[in-house]
Design an enzyme around this catalytic site. Sequence first.
Site, mmCIF file in Angstrom:
data_model
loop_
_atom_site.group_PDB
_atom_site.id
_atom_site.type_symbol
_atom_site.label_atom_id
_atom_site.label_comp_id
_atom_site.label_asym_id
_atom_site.label_seq_id
_atom_site.Cartn_x
_atom_site.Cartn_y
_atom_site.Cartn_z
ATOM 1 N N SER A 1 0.852 -1.183 0.000
ATOM 2 C CA SER A 1 0.000 0.000 0.000
ATOM 3 C C SER A 1 0.890 1.235 0.000
ATOM 4 C CB SER A 1 -0.942 -0.035 1.208
ATOM 5 O OG SER A 1 -1.950 0.937 1.070
ATOM 6 N N ASN A 2 0.385 2.370 0.421
ATOM 7 C CA ASN A 2 1.199 3.589 0.473
ATOM 8 C C ASN A 2 0.697 4.483 1.600
ATOM 9 O OD1 ASN A 2 -0.860 5.536 -0.649
ATOM 10 N ND2 ASN A 2 -0.764 4.038 -2.300
#
Length: 224
Positions: free
Chosen positions: A28-29
């Site tokens: 993810s980020n």
Amino acid sequence: MKANTRFKKAIISSGPTREWIDPVRYISNASSGKMGFHIAKEILSWIPNVVYVHGNVSDKYANVEGAKNVYAETTIALRDAIVAELENDTLVIMAAAPADFRPIMIAENKIKKETTVGLMIELEKNPDILMALNASLKDKKYDSSVLIGFAAETEKLEEHALGKLERKGLKFIIGNYVGKSNTGFGEVDSSIRIFSKDGMIKEINNQPKEILAKGISDFLKEHA
Ligand code: CTP
């Protein structure tokens, strides 16, 4: 400021997507969803029909009162959720940070560290949602819908932003610097620059995201 009444609907995407590696791990980020959340709230003041499509954001950014709230976990799910809502006379603002890659395979069970010295995870590219939306608008001849993107960059903001605006068929792109030494992601104050194909046309510096969101909404109300 003249009122913009031409949009029947707005779709605002927000937050990060997740791509699972195994049942307990994902790619993810650092996107929080805060910017998209506040933009959706502001847009509701002039486009009553707002669809807020969010990835894995914290509870406080998951529900925009008065909007239709939709959850999408992966980049493909986010694309499909937005395509399903697309109509003519729609303003689409892609504030989400979709994961650009996903594992080729999701392991059925938790990957055990004893089974390997290191770990190689093979990734494949996710679709670019804005490019898919642009193609979909052309295909359906939804000529009065408008796409707005963001460009989160660590360097050469204007150059990268204008490249994305052109490639993705956007009317405007909102650029900001992100990364550890900058202030783009999360809860902190940030700065944005709005570009059209002719270059930068507005900048707002060092403001909380609530204020940036209002600035973006006011700009779009007048110019989108
Ligand atoms: N975006 C998208 N689909 C993706 C990735 C990004 O539609 N798979 C959108 C984002 O929501 C944003 C814009 O494209 O509005 C630019 O996103 P950004 O992460 O800055 O750029 P990328 O196109 O992913 O390119 P790169 O990661 O190489 O900078």
